[in-house]
Design a protein around this motif. Structure first.
Motif, PDB file in Angstrom:
ATOM      1  N   ARG A  41     -17.712 -19.434 -89.893  1.00  0.00           N
ATOM      2  CA  ARG A  41     -18.484 -20.103 -88.824  1.00  0.00           C
ATOM      3  C   ARG A  41     -18.641 -21.591 -89.110  1.00  0.00           C
ATOM      4  O   ARG A  41     -18.551 -22.420 -88.198  1.00  0.00           O
ATOM      5  CB  ARG A  41     -19.835 -19.421 -88.641  1.00  0.00           C
ATOM      6  N   GLY A  42     -18.870 -21.946 -90.354  1.00  0.00           N
ATOM      7  CA  GLY A  42     -18.975 -23.362 -90.710  1.00  0.00           C
ATOM      8  C   GLY A  42     -17.672 -24.112 -90.458  1.00  0.00           C
ATOM      9  O   GLY A  42     -17.676 -25.224 -89.923  1.00  0.00           O
ATOM     10  N   THR A  44     -15.331 -23.281 -88.339  1.00  0.00           N
ATOM     11  CA  THR A  44     -15.128 -23.364 -86.888  1.00  0.00           C
ATOM     12  C   THR A  44     -15.926 -24.526 -86.294  1.00  0.00           C
ATOM     13  O   THR A  44     -15.392 -25.328 -85.512  1.00  0.00           O
ATOM     14  CB  THR A  44     -15.528 -22.041 -86.211  1.00  0.00           C
ATOM     15  N   MET A  45     -17.191 -24.626 -86.675  1.00  0.00           N
ATOM     16  CA  MET A  45     -18.016 -25.724 -86.162  1.00  0.00           C
ATOM     17  C   MET A  45     -17.483 -27.075 -86.623  1.00  0.00           C
ATOM     18  O   MET A  45     -17.475 -28.041 -85.855  1.00  0.00           O
ATOM     19  CB  MET A  45     -19.467 -25.543 -86.623  1.00  0.00           C
ATOM     20  N   GLN A  46     -17.028 -27.141 -87.860  1.00  0.00           N
ATOM     21  CA  GLN A  46     -16.472 -28.397 -88.369  1.00  0.00           C
ATOM     22  C   GLN A  46     -15.226 -28.788 -87.590  1.00  0.00           C
ATOM     23  O   GLN A  46     -15.057 -29.951 -87.221  1.00  0.00           O
ATOM     24  CB  GLN A  46     -16.167 -28.267 -89.863  1.00  0.00           C
ATOM     25  N   TRP A  48     -14.281 -27.903 -84.477  1.00  0.00           N
ATOM     26  CA  TRP A  48     -14.593 -28.301 -83.098  1.00  0.00           C
ATOM     27  C   TRP A  48     -15.238 -29.679 -83.038  1.00  0.00           C
ATOM     28  O   TRP A  48     -14.929 -30.492 -82.159  1.00  0.00           O
ATOM     29  CB  TRP A  48     -15.504 -27.274 -82.423  1.00  0.00           C
ATOM     30  N   HIS A  49     -16.122 -29.951 -83.973  1.00  0.00           N
ATOM     31  CA  HIS A  49     -16.820 -31.235 -83.922  1.00  0.00           C
ATOM     32  C   HIS A  49     -15.990 -32.374 -84.501  1.00  0.00           C
ATOM     33  O   HIS A  49     -16.250 -33.541 -84.198  1.00  0.00           O
ATOM     34  CB  HIS A  49     -18.216 -31.108 -84.524  1.00  0.00           C
ATOM     35  N   LEU A  79     -22.767 -32.680 -88.178  1.00  0.00           N
ATOM     36  CA  LEU A  79     -21.734 -32.009 -88.974  1.00  0.00           C
ATOM     37  C   LEU A  79     -22.126 -31.948 -90.439  1.00  0.00           C
ATOM     38  O   LEU A  79     -21.996 -30.906 -91.093  1.00  0.00           O
ATOM     39  CB  LEU A  79     -20.411 -32.777 -88.859  1.00  0.00           C
ATOM     40  N   PHE A  82     -25.403 -29.553 -90.655  1.00  0.00           N
ATOM     41  CA  PHE A  82     -25.161 -28.158 -90.289  1.00  0.00           C
ATOM     42  C   PHE A  82     -24.150 -27.515 -91.232  1.00  0.00           C
ATOM     43  O   PHE A  82     -24.433 -26.490 -91.843  1.00  0.00           O
ATOM     44  CB  PHE A  82     -24.678 -28.052 -88.837  1.00  0.00           C
ATOM     45  N   CYS A  83     -22.983 -28.118 -91.326  1.00  0.00           N
ATOM     46  CA  CYS A  83     -21.938 -27.526 -92.173  1.00  0.00           C
ATOM     47  C   CYS A  83     -22.342 -27.558 -93.639  1.00  0.00           C
ATOM     48  O   CYS A  83     -22.072 -26.601 -94.378  1.00  0.00           O
ATOM     49  CB  CYS A  83     -20.601 -28.222 -91.946  1.00  0.00           C
ATOM     50  N   GLY A 104     -27.695 -28.484 -86.362  1.00  0.00           N
ATOM     51  CA  GLY A 104     -27.303 -27.889 -85.083  1.00  0.00           C
ATOM     52  C   GLY A 104     -27.961 -28.592 -83.904  1.00  0.00           C
ATOM     53  O   GLY A 104     -27.339 -28.809 -82.857  1.00  0.00           O
ATOM     54  N   LEU A 107     -26.104 -31.764 -83.332  1.00  0.00           N
ATOM     55  CA  LEU A 107     -24.835 -31.511 -82.641  1.00  0.00           C
ATOM     56  C   LEU A 107     -25.070 -31.319 -81.147  1.00  0.00           C
ATOM     57  O   LEU A 107     -24.335 -31.871 -80.315  1.00  0.00           O
ATOM     58  CB  LEU A 107     -24.135 -30.287 -83.241  1.00  0.00           C
TER      59      LEU A 107
END
Length: 121
Positions: A41-42, A44-46, A48-49, A79, A82-83, A104, A107
């Protein structure tokens, strides 16, 4: 500032690809299923951002103004927090308290600033 967002987006993208490779090949031998899920999940968020920062760089160069730059700042700091919080928990078993939720929120604020900048002339 658009060059800063482009640079940070490229570095975040590079990191996401590198972490993804490690998560596929090295991490399963070292992490349990919960940690692997959090790591995924981390990443993925990294990823996308990272793309969002590249988009902000292009938009800030074209549009100008403070809203795109505020979006870039929200994405960059979000980023990191959150990450960073997710990775600390997944890889080290360390809880950094409200770091991930604050990240989050930053973001989401970045996305709100980007949306607002699209409506501004």
């Amino acid at each position: 500032m658009h060059r800063l967002w482009l640079f940070l987006g490229a570095i975040a993208g590079l990191g996401a690809v590198a972490l993804s490779a490690w998560a596929a090949h090295g991490a399963p031998a070292r992490l349990d299923a919960r940690a692997l899920g959090a790591l995924d999940r981390g990443i993925t968020m990294q990823g996308w951002h990272a793309l969002a920062l590249v988009g902000v760089a292009l938009w800030a160069d074209r549009q100008g103004g403070w809203l795109p730059n505020l979006a870039g700042a929200g994405f960059a700091l979000g980023l990191l927090l959150f990450c960073g919080g997710v990775y600390a928990s997944a890889l080290g078993g360390v809880s950094l308290g409200p770091l991930a939720p604050v990240g989050g929120s930053l973001l989401m604020g970045g996305w709100a600033m980007l949306a607002a900048s699209a409506l501004r002339r």
